[in-house]
Design an enzyme around this catalytic site. Structure first.
Site, PDB file in Angstrom:
ATOM      1  N   CYS A 188       0.812  -1.223   0.000  1.00 53.62           N
ATOM      2  CA  CYS A 188       0.000   0.000   0.000  1.00 53.62           C
ATOM      3  C   CYS A 188       0.847   1.275   0.000  1.00 53.62           C
ATOM      4  O   CYS A 188       0.659   2.152  -0.843  1.00 53.62           O
ATOM      5  CB  CYS A 188      -0.921   0.015   1.216  1.00 53.62           C
TER       6      CYS A 188
ATOM      7  N   HIS B 100      -1.193   6.100   2.803  1.00 56.94           N
ATOM      8  CA  HIS B 100      -1.253   4.806   3.504  1.00 56.94           C
ATOM      9  C   HIS B 100      -2.196   4.821   4.694  1.00 56.94           C
ATOM     10  O   HIS B 100      -2.996   3.912   4.894  1.00 56.94           O
ATOM     11  CB  HIS B 100       0.135   4.348   3.949  1.00 56.94           C
TER      12      HIS B 100
END
Length: 479
Positions: free
Chosen positions: A71, A132
Protein backbone atom coordinates in the site's frame (compact mmCIF):
# COMPACT_ATOMS: atom_id res chain seq x y z
CA UNK A 1 -16.80 55.47 -26.92
CA UNK A 2 -17.74 54.46 -23.39
CA UNK A 3 -20.27 51.92 -24.62
CA UNK A 4 -17.47 50.07 -26.41
CA UNK A 5 -15.44 50.06 -23.21
CA UNK A 6 -18.46 48.69 -21.34
CA UNK A 7 -19.05 46.09 -24.05
CA UNK A 8 -15.41 45.05 -23.94
CA UNK A 9 -15.56 44.75 -20.15
CA UNK A 10 -18.71 42.61 -20.33
CA UNK A 11 -17.07 40.41 -22.96
CA UNK A 12 -13.97 40.05 -20.79
CA UNK A 13 -16.03 39.12 -17.72
CA UNK A 14 -18.23 36.72 -19.68
CA UNK A 15 -15.27 35.24 -21.47
CA UNK A 16 -13.39 34.73 -18.20
CA UNK A 17 -16.43 33.07 -16.65
CA UNK A 18 -16.78 30.79 -19.64
CA UNK A 19 -13.08 29.93 -19.46
CA UNK A 20 -13.37 29.11 -15.76
CA UNK A 21 -16.48 27.05 -16.41
CA UNK A 22 -14.40 24.84 -18.65
CA UNK A 23 -11.80 24.13 -15.96
CA UNK A 24 -11.78 20.42 -15.31
CA UNK A 25 -12.11 18.95 -11.87
CA UNK A 26 -10.33 15.73 -10.91
CA UNK A 27 -11.84 12.88 -8.90
CA UNK A 28 -9.62 9.99 -7.83
CA UNK A 29 -11.28 6.83 -6.49
CA UNK A 30 -8.74 4.56 -4.79
CA UNK A 31 -9.83 1.01 -3.91
CA UNK A 32 -7.57 -0.91 -1.54
CA UNK A 33 -6.26 -4.37 -2.54
CA UNK A 34 -8.37 -4.43 -5.72
CA UNK A 35 -7.03 -6.83 -8.33
CA UNK A 36 -8.73 -6.85 -11.77
CA UNK A 37 -11.59 -8.84 -10.22
CA UNK A 38 -14.27 -6.96 -12.16
CA UNK A 39 -16.82 -8.08 -14.71
CA UNK A 40 -15.58 -5.63 -17.33
CA UNK A 41 -12.00 -6.81 -16.77
CA UNK A 42 -12.87 -10.41 -17.57
CA UNK A 43 -14.10 -11.80 -14.23
CA UNK A 44 -17.63 -12.44 -15.48
CA UNK A 45 -18.74 -13.92 -12.14
CA UNK A 46 -18.28 -10.56 -10.38
CA UNK A 47 -21.20 -8.18 -9.80
CA UNK A 48 -19.63 -4.76 -10.45
CA UNK A 49 -22.16 -2.79 -12.54
CA UNK A 50 -21.10 0.70 -11.46
CA UNK A 51 -17.39 0.30 -12.14
CA UNK A 52 -18.26 -1.51 -15.37
CA UNK A 53 -20.44 1.43 -16.40
CA UNK A 54 -17.57 3.85 -15.75
CA UNK A 55 -15.31 1.60 -17.79
CA UNK A 56 -17.82 1.62 -20.66
CA UNK A 57 -17.75 5.42 -20.72
CA UNK A 58 -14.02 5.83 -20.22
CA UNK A 59 -10.84 3.93 -20.97
CA UNK A 60 -9.96 0.83 -19.02
CA UNK A 61 -6.37 -0.39 -18.90
CA UNK A 62 -6.22 -4.17 -18.62
CA UNK A 63 -2.45 -4.15 -18.09
CA UNK A 64 -1.95 -1.42 -15.54
CA UNK A 65 0.96 -2.22 -13.22
CA UNK A 66 1.62 -0.59 -9.87
CA UNK A 67 5.15 0.42 -8.92
CA UNK A 68 5.28 -1.50 -5.65
CA UNK A 69 3.26 -4.45 -4.28
CA UNK A 70 2.37 -2.82 -0.95
CA UNK A 71 0.00 0.00 0.00
CA UNK A 72 2.48 2.65 1.16
CA UNK A 73 5.09 2.58 -1.63
CA UNK A 74 2.47 1.97 -4.32
CA UNK A 75 0.49 5.03 -3.25
CA UNK A 76 3.76 6.95 -2.94
CA UNK A 77 4.46 6.33 -6.64
CA UNK A 78 0.95 7.25 -7.74
CA UNK A 79 0.74 10.40 -5.62
CA UNK A 80 4.23 11.70 -6.45
CA UNK A 81 4.83 10.43 -9.98
CA UNK A 82 8.16 9.01 -8.81
CA UNK A 83 9.41 5.50 -8.10
CA UNK A 84 10.65 6.25 -4.59
CA UNK A 85 13.93 4.36 -4.84
CA UNK A 86 15.33 6.39 -1.97
CA UNK A 87 12.57 5.03 0.27
CA UNK A 88 12.48 1.46 -1.00
CA UNK A 89 13.40 0.07 2.39
CA UNK A 90 10.69 2.06 4.18
CA UNK A 91 7.70 0.08 2.83
CA UNK A 92 4.45 1.53 4.21
CA UNK A 93 6.32 4.44 5.80
CA UNK A 94 7.50 5.77 2.42
CA UNK A 95 5.32 8.87 2.42
CA UNK A 96 6.08 9.62 6.07
CA UNK A 97 9.81 9.46 5.34
CA UNK A 98 9.29 11.78 2.38
CA UNK A 99 7.38 14.12 4.70
CA UNK A 100 10.45 14.43 6.91
CA UNK A 101 12.29 15.89 3.94
CA UNK A 102 9.40 18.21 3.06
CA UNK A 103 9.53 19.59 6.60
CA UNK A 104 13.32 20.05 6.49
CA UNK A 105 14.33 23.48 5.19
CA UNK A 106 17.65 22.07 4.01
CA UNK A 107 16.09 19.37 1.82
CA UNK A 108 14.46 19.90 -1.57
CA UNK A 109 11.48 17.63 -2.20
CA UNK A 110 9.40 17.81 -5.37
CA UNK A 111 5.68 18.55 -4.89
CA UNK A 112 3.24 15.66 -4.79
CA UNK A 113 0.43 15.44 -7.36
CA UNK A 114 -2.24 17.00 -5.10
CA UNK A 115 0.22 19.70 -4.04
CA UNK A 116 0.95 20.44 -7.71
CA UNK A 117 -2.75 20.89 -8.39
CA UNK A 118 -3.15 22.96 -5.23
CA UNK A 119 -0.30 25.23 -6.30
CA UNK A 120 -2.03 25.64 -9.65
CA UNK A 121 -5.32 26.91 -8.28
CA UNK A 122 -7.21 23.76 -7.25
CA UNK A 123 -8.96 23.04 -3.98
CA UNK A 124 -7.59 19.68 -2.85
CA UNK A 125 -9.46 17.31 -0.54
CA UNK A 126 -8.87 13.69 0.47
CA UNK A 127 -11.42 11.44 2.13
CA UNK A 128 -10.63 7.97 3.51
CA UNK A 129 -7.58 5.94 2.60
CA UNK A 130 -5.73 7.91 -0.07
CA UNK A 131 -2.21 7.78 1.32
CA UNK A 132 -1.25 4.81 3.50
CA UNK A 133 -3.01 5.95 6.68
CA UNK A 134 -6.72 6.70 6.25
CA UNK A 135 -6.90 10.46 6.76
CA UNK A 136 -3.18 10.87 6.14
CA UNK A 137 -1.97 11.43 9.71
CA UNK A 138 0.52 9.76 12.01
CA UNK A 139 0.61 9.03 15.71
CA UNK A 140 -0.35 5.92 17.65
CA UNK A 141 -3.93 5.95 16.36
CA UNK A 142 -3.15 7.70 13.06
CA UNK A 143 -5.01 10.83 14.13
CA UNK A 144 -2.24 13.23 15.17
CA UNK A 145 -2.76 16.43 13.16
CA UNK A 146 0.83 17.44 13.86
CA UNK A 147 2.11 14.51 11.80
CA UNK A 148 1.00 14.77 8.17
CA UNK A 149 1.73 11.99 5.72
CA UNK A 150 1.66 14.48 2.82
CA UNK A 151 2.52 18.02 3.96
CA UNK A 152 1.20 20.85 1.76
CA UNK A 153 -0.94 18.48 -0.30
CA UNK A 154 -4.49 18.91 0.98
CA UNK A 155 -6.75 21.78 1.94
CA UNK A 156 -8.65 19.11 3.86
CA UNK A 157 -7.78 15.50 4.61
CA UNK A 158 -10.69 13.72 6.24
CA UNK A 159 -11.25 10.31 7.76
CA UNK A 160 -14.71 9.75 9.26
CA UNK A 161 -14.04 7.21 12.00
CA UNK A 162 -17.63 6.87 13.24
CA UNK A 163 -17.96 4.21 15.95
CA UNK A 164 -14.46 2.84 15.25
CA UNK A 165 -13.15 5.95 17.06
CA UNK A 166 -9.81 6.26 15.24
CA UNK A 167 -8.43 5.85 11.71
CA UNK A 168 -6.31 2.94 12.90
CA UNK A 169 -9.38 1.24 14.35
CA UNK A 170 -11.37 1.78 11.16
CA UNK A 171 -8.62 0.52 8.86
CA UNK A 172 -9.10 -3.12 9.87
CA UNK A 173 -12.51 -2.65 11.41
CA UNK A 174 -15.07 -5.39 11.75
CA UNK A 175 -18.78 -4.57 11.72
CA UNK A 176 -20.48 -1.88 13.77
CA UNK A 177 -17.48 -0.40 15.50
CA UNK A 178 -15.60 -3.59 16.37
CA UNK A 179 -11.88 -2.95 16.22
CA UNK A 180 -9.48 -5.71 15.30
CA UNK A 181 -7.61 -7.04 18.30
CA UNK A 182 -5.52 -10.19 18.90
CA UNK A 183 -8.68 -11.85 20.25
CA UNK A 184 -11.15 -10.38 17.76
CA UNK A 185 -9.91 -10.82 14.20
CA UNK A 186 -12.13 -13.08 12.12
CA UNK A 187 -10.95 -13.30 8.50
CA UNK A 188 -14.53 -13.29 7.09
CA UNK A 189 -17.78 -11.79 8.28
CA UNK A 190 -21.24 -11.06 6.85
CA UNK A 191 -23.72 -9.10 8.95
CA UNK A 192 -27.35 -8.12 8.60
CA UNK A 193 -26.82 -4.40 8.38
CA UNK A 194 -26.73 -1.39 6.09
CA UNK A 195 -23.86 0.04 4.07
CA UNK A 196 -22.56 1.96 7.09
CA UNK A 197 -21.99 -1.24 9.04
CA UNK A 198 -18.38 -0.86 7.85
CA UNK A 199 -16.16 2.24 7.56
CA UNK A 200 -16.49 2.52 3.76
CA UNK A 201 -20.13 3.51 4.12
CA UNK A 202 -19.06 6.52 6.16
CA UNK A 203 -16.15 7.31 3.83
CA UNK A 204 -18.44 7.30 0.80
CA UNK A 205 -21.06 9.43 2.58
CA UNK A 206 -18.41 12.01 3.48
CA UNK A 207 -17.20 11.92 -0.12
CA UNK A 208 -20.70 12.84 -1.29
CA UNK A 209 -20.80 15.76 1.16
CA UNK A 210 -17.47 17.00 -0.15
CA UNK A 211 -18.67 16.87 -3.77
CA UNK A 212 -21.71 18.96 -2.80
CA UNK A 213 -19.47 21.53 -1.13
CA UNK A 214 -16.76 21.58 -3.79
CA UNK A 215 -19.07 22.20 -6.73
CA UNK A 216 -20.22 25.38 -4.96
CA UNK A 217 -16.67 26.64 -4.60
CA UNK A 218 -14.95 29.28 -6.68
CA UNK A 219 -12.10 27.01 -7.81
CA UNK A 220 -11.82 23.68 -9.61
CA UNK A 221 -11.34 20.73 -7.28
CA UNK A 222 -9.00 17.78 -6.92
CA UNK A 223 -10.86 15.25 -4.76
CA UNK A 224 -9.51 11.84 -3.79
CA UNK A 225 -11.75 9.25 -2.11
CA UNK A 226 -10.14 6.07 -0.79
CA UNK A 227 -12.25 2.99 -0.05
CA UNK A 228 -10.82 0.31 2.25
CA UNK A 229 -12.55 -2.84 0.99
CA UNK A 230 -11.68 -5.40 -0.27
CA UNK A 231 -8.76 -5.09 2.17
CA UNK A 232 -8.74 -7.62 4.99
CA UNK A 233 -10.77 -8.59 6.90
CA UNK A 234 -13.29 -9.71 4.27
CA UNK A 235 -16.31 -8.33 6.11
CA UNK A 236 -19.45 -7.06 4.33
CA UNK A 237 -23.16 -6.46 4.79
CA UNK A 238 -24.73 -9.84 4.08
CA UNK A 239 -26.68 -8.64 1.03
CA UNK A 240 -23.41 -8.42 -0.91
CA UNK A 241 -22.34 -11.92 0.04
CA UNK A 242 -25.78 -13.18 -0.99
CA UNK A 243 -25.02 -12.07 -4.56
CA UNK A 244 -22.61 -15.02 -4.79
CA UNK A 245 -24.71 -17.74 -3.14
CA UNK A 246 -25.11 -19.77 -6.34
CA UNK A 247 -22.23 -18.31 -8.35
CA UNK A 248 -19.45 -20.52 -9.67
CA UNK A 249 -16.07 -18.93 -8.96
CA UNK A 250 -13.11 -20.65 -10.57
CA UNK A 251 -10.23 -21.88 -8.40
CA UNK A 252 -6.85 -20.18 -8.59
CA UNK A 253 -4.60 -21.03 -11.51
CA UNK A 254 -1.12 -22.44 -10.71
CA UNK A 255 -1.75 -22.61 -6.92
CA UNK A 256 1.52 -24.43 -6.16
CA UNK A 257 4.35 -22.84 -4.21
CA UNK A 258 7.02 -21.83 -6.75
CA UNK A 259 10.41 -23.49 -6.86
CA UNK A 260 13.71 -21.66 -6.71
CA UNK A 261 14.37 -18.06 -5.72
CA UNK A 262 11.23 -15.89 -5.91
CA UNK A 263 9.41 -13.26 -3.88
CA UNK A 264 7.04 -15.91 -2.52
CA UNK A 265 6.10 -15.37 1.12
CA UNK A 266 4.03 -17.17 3.72
CA UNK A 267 1.02 -14.82 3.58
CA UNK A 268 1.74 -13.56 7.09
CA UNK A 269 -0.78 -10.71 7.03
CA UNK A 270 -3.55 -13.13 6.02
CA UNK A 271 -2.52 -16.02 8.28
CA UNK A 272 -2.55 -13.79 11.35
CA UNK A 273 -6.33 -13.57 11.18
CA UNK A 274 -8.66 -16.06 12.84
CA UNK A 275 -9.22 -18.84 10.26
CA UNK A 276 -10.68 -21.46 12.63
CA UNK A 277 -7.72 -23.74 11.94
CA UNK A 278 -8.32 -23.74 8.18
CA UNK A 279 -5.62 -23.09 5.57
CA UNK A 280 -6.85 -22.20 2.05
CA UNK A 281 -3.60 -23.52 0.61
CA UNK A 282 -4.74 -26.99 1.65
CA UNK A 283 -8.52 -26.67 1.97
CA UNK A 284 -10.10 -26.05 -1.45
CA UNK A 285 -13.60 -25.50 -0.06
CA UNK A 286 -12.31 -22.83 2.31
CA UNK A 287 -10.34 -21.24 -0.52
CA UNK A 288 -13.48 -20.91 -2.66
CA UNK A 289 -15.43 -19.51 0.28
CA UNK A 290 -12.76 -16.87 0.78
CA UNK A 291 -12.91 -15.99 -2.93
CA UNK A 292 -16.67 -15.41 -2.56
CA UNK A 293 -16.08 -13.11 0.39
CA UNK A 294 -13.47 -11.18 -1.60
CA UNK A 295 -15.97 -10.90 -4.46
CA UNK A 296 -18.61 -9.64 -2.03
CA UNK A 297 -16.20 -6.95 -0.82
CA UNK A 298 -15.64 -5.89 -4.43
CA UNK A 299 -19.40 -5.57 -4.92
CA UNK A 300 -19.65 -3.55 -1.71
CA UNK A 301 -16.97 -1.16 -3.00
CA UNK A 302 -18.73 -1.02 -6.37
CA UNK A 303 -21.93 0.18 -4.68
CA UNK A 304 -20.07 3.15 -3.20
CA UNK A 305 -18.50 3.95 -6.56
CA UNK A 306 -22.00 4.08 -8.00
CA UNK A 307 -23.14 6.52 -5.31
CA UNK A 308 -20.12 8.77 -5.93
CA UNK A 309 -20.63 8.85 -9.70
CA UNK A 310 -24.35 9.48 -9.22
CA UNK A 311 -23.56 12.47 -7.00
CA UNK A 312 -21.38 13.92 -9.74
CA UNK A 313 -24.35 13.66 -12.11
CA UNK A 314 -26.80 15.19 -9.63
CA UNK A 315 -24.57 18.22 -9.14
CA UNK A 316 -23.75 18.57 -12.84
CA UNK A 317 -20.05 18.13 -12.08
CA UNK A 318 -19.91 15.04 -14.30
CA UNK A 319 -19.77 17.37 -17.31
CA UNK A 320 -16.34 18.72 -16.39
CA UNK A 321 -14.81 16.18 -13.98
CA UNK A 322 -12.10 13.69 -14.92
CA UNK A 323 -12.50 10.45 -12.99
CA UNK A 324 -9.63 8.08 -12.26
CA UNK A 325 -10.44 4.76 -10.58
CA UNK A 326 -7.71 2.30 -9.62
CA UNK A 327 -6.62 -0.39 -7.21
CA UNK A 328 -3.47 0.42 -5.27
CA UNK A 329 -2.08 -3.04 -6.14
CA UNK A 330 -3.27 -6.54 -6.87
CA UNK A 331 -3.92 -9.43 -4.50
CA UNK A 332 -3.27 -13.16 -4.68
CA UNK A 333 -6.27 -15.41 -4.14
CA UNK A 334 -4.17 -18.55 -3.93
CA UNK A 335 -2.03 -18.12 -7.03
CA UNK A 336 1.55 -19.28 -6.36
CA UNK A 337 0.27 -20.45 -2.95
CA UNK A 338 -0.02 -16.83 -1.76
CA UNK A 339 -2.96 -15.13 -0.05
CA UNK A 340 -2.11 -11.43 -0.09
CA UNK A 341 0.13 -9.01 -1.95
CA UNK A 342 3.85 -8.21 -1.40
CA UNK A 343 5.21 -10.47 -4.18
CA UNK A 344 6.57 -9.42 -7.57
CA UNK A 345 4.30 -11.81 -9.42
CA UNK A 346 1.63 -10.59 -11.82
CA UNK A 347 -1.15 -11.03 -9.26
CA UNK A 348 0.40 -8.54 -6.83
CA UNK A 349 1.36 -5.94 -9.41
CA UNK A 350 -1.60 -5.75 -11.80
CA UNK A 351 -4.61 -3.71 -10.76
CA UNK A 352 -7.51 -2.11 -12.64
CA UNK A 353 -7.15 1.45 -13.93
CA UNK A 354 -9.97 3.41 -15.54
CA UNK A 355 -9.73 7.01 -16.77
CA UNK A 356 -12.84 8.92 -17.77
CA UNK A 357 -12.70 12.36 -19.37
CA UNK A 358 -16.09 13.88 -20.31
CA UNK A 359 -14.57 15.28 -23.53
CA UNK A 360 -12.89 12.08 -24.67
CA UNK A 361 -13.79 10.31 -27.90
CA UNK A 362 -13.76 6.58 -28.70
CA UNK A 363 -14.99 5.60 -25.27
CA UNK A 364 -15.42 2.16 -23.84
CA UNK A 365 -12.74 0.19 -25.67
CA UNK A 366 -10.30 -1.54 -23.31
CA UNK A 367 -6.60 -0.86 -23.79
CA UNK A 368 -4.18 -3.77 -23.58
CA UNK A 369 -1.16 -1.45 -23.52
CA UNK A 370 1.24 -1.80 -20.60
CA UNK A 371 1.07 1.28 -18.38
CA UNK A 372 2.16 2.05 -14.82
CA UNK A 373 0.85 4.10 -11.92
CA UNK A 374 3.37 6.93 -12.31
CA UNK A 375 1.80 7.64 -15.72
CA UNK A 376 -1.34 9.15 -14.18
CA UNK A 377 0.31 12.35 -12.87
CA UNK A 378 1.48 13.64 -16.28
CA UNK A 379 -1.76 12.44 -17.86
CA UNK A 380 -3.89 14.51 -15.50
CA UNK A 381 -1.70 17.55 -16.02
CA UNK A 382 -2.22 17.31 -19.76
CA UNK A 383 -5.97 16.70 -19.46
CA UNK A 384 -6.39 19.77 -17.25
CA UNK A 385 -3.99 21.99 -19.24
CA UNK A 386 -1.62 22.33 -16.30
CA UNK A 387 2.13 22.35 -16.89
CA UNK A 388 3.66 18.89 -16.51
CA UNK A 389 6.54 18.95 -14.02
CA UNK A 390 9.85 17.59 -15.26
CA UNK A 391 10.36 15.45 -12.15
CA UNK A 392 7.59 12.98 -12.96
CA UNK A 393 8.81 9.59 -14.17
CA UNK A 394 5.67 8.55 -16.01
CA UNK A 395 4.52 8.85 -19.60
CA UNK A 396 1.30 10.64 -20.50
CA UNK A 397 -1.49 8.26 -21.46
CA UNK A 398 -3.22 10.80 -23.73
CA UNK A 399 -2.34 8.86 -26.92
CA UNK A 400 -4.05 5.77 -25.47
CA UNK A 401 -7.05 7.80 -24.31
CA UNK A 402 -7.43 8.91 -27.92
CA UNK A 403 -6.82 5.47 -29.40
CA UNK A 404 -7.18 2.32 -27.32
CA UNK A 405 -4.87 0.48 -29.71
CA UNK A 406 -1.97 2.88 -29.14
CA UNK A 407 1.14 1.26 -27.75
CA UNK A 408 2.29 1.45 -24.14
CA UNK A 409 5.72 0.87 -22.65
CA UNK A 410 7.55 -1.16 -20.02
CA UNK A 411 6.42 -1.08 -16.38
CA UNK A 412 8.72 -1.37 -13.38
CA UNK A 413 8.19 -2.10 -9.70
CA UNK A 414 10.34 -2.42 -6.60
CA UNK A 415 10.44 -4.15 -3.24
CA UNK A 416 12.99 -3.49 -0.55
CA UNK A 417 15.63 -5.79 -2.07
CA UNK A 418 14.16 -6.66 -5.45
CA UNK A 419 13.35 -4.93 -8.74
CA UNK A 420 11.21 -6.08 -11.64
CA UNK A 421 10.30 -5.00 -15.15
CA UNK A 422 7.32 -6.14 -17.21
CA UNK A 423 7.49 -5.89 -20.99
CA UNK A 424 4.91 -7.11 -23.46
CA UNK A 425 6.47 -10.58 -23.45
CA UNK A 426 8.66 -10.92 -20.37
CA UNK A 427 8.90 -10.32 -16.66
CA UNK A 428 12.41 -10.01 -15.23
CA UNK A 429 13.02 -9.99 -11.46
CA UNK A 430 16.45 -9.07 -10.06
CA UNK A 431 17.20 -10.04 -6.45
CA UNK A 432 19.70 -8.52 -4.02
CA UNK A 433 21.61 -11.79 -4.10
CA UNK A 434 22.15 -11.46 -7.85
CA UNK A 435 19.70 -14.26 -8.64
CA UNK A 436 17.31 -13.56 -11.49
CA UNK A 437 13.84 -14.69 -12.53
CA UNK A 438 12.77 -14.47 -16.18
CA UNK A 439 9.28 -15.45 -17.30
CA UNK A 440 7.87 -15.59 -20.82
CA UNK A 441 4.21 -14.57 -20.95
CA UNK A 442 3.91 -15.86 -24.49
CA UNK A 443 4.09 -19.39 -23.13
CA UNK A 444 1.50 -21.42 -21.22
CA UNK A 445 3.80 -21.63 -18.21
CA UNK A 446 4.02 -17.84 -17.80
CA UNK A 447 5.28 -17.02 -14.31
CA UNK A 448 5.65 -20.65 -13.34
CA UNK A 449 8.78 -21.49 -15.33
CA UNK A 450 11.95 -19.45 -14.76
CA UNK A 451 13.90 -19.41 -18.05
CA UNK A 452 16.65 -16.96 -17.03
CA UNK A 453 19.46 -19.50 -17.25
CA UNK A 454 18.70 -20.27 -20.88
CA UNK A 455 18.25 -16.64 -22.01
CA UNK A 456 21.19 -14.56 -20.74
CA UNK A 457 20.94 -12.00 -23.57
CA UNK A 458 17.30 -11.27 -22.75
CA UNK A 459 18.24 -10.86 -19.09
CA UNK A 460 20.96 -8.35 -19.98
CA UNK A 461 18.65 -6.42 -22.30
CA UNK A 462 15.91 -6.14 -19.69
CA UNK A 463 18.37 -5.03 -17.02
CA UNK A 464 19.39 -2.18 -19.33
CA UNK A 465 15.73 -1.23 -19.72
CA UNK A 466 15.37 -1.05 -15.93
CA UNK A 467 18.40 1.22 -15.65
CA UNK A 468 17.04 3.36 -18.49
CA UNK A 469 13.79 3.91 -16.58
CA UNK A 470 14.97 4.02 -12.98
CA UNK A 471 18.69 4.74 -13.14
CA UNK A 472 21.55 2.76 -11.68
CA UNK A 473 20.03 3.03 -8.20
CA UNK A 474 17.51 0.43 -9.32
CA UNK A 475 20.15 -2.16 -8.41
CA UNK A 476 21.55 -0.37 -5.39
CA UNK A 477 21.01 -3.49 -3.27
CA UNK A 478 22.52 -5.90 -5.78
CA UNK A 479 25.80 -7.51 -4.70
Amino acid sequence: MSKYVIAAFIFWVYGSAMSFAQDKNVLIIFIDDLRPELNSFGANYIHSPNIDSLNARGRGFSRHYVNAPSCGPSRYAFLTGQYGLEYRGESNQSLFKRAEGVNDENVSIAPSMPEWFRNNGYTTVSVGKVSHHPGGRGGDNWDDSNISEMPNAWDKHIMPVAEWESPKGAMHGLANGKVRTPDNRDIIEAVDGNDKSYPDGHIAEEGLRQIDALVKGDKPFFLAIGLIKPHLPFGVPKKYFDLYENVEIPPALHPEKPKGKTTWHGSGEFMNYNRWGKDPREDKDFALKLKKYYAACVSYADKHVGDIIQKLKETGADKNTIVVLLGDHGWHLGEHSIWGKHSLFEESLRSPLIIYDPTMQNRGEMSDAIVESVDVFPTLCELTDLPTPNFTKGTSLIPILKDAKASGHEAVAIKAHTTTIRTDQYRLVQHKSGEVELYDHNTLEGEVLNIAEDHPETVRRLKKLIIGKMGKKAFVFAD
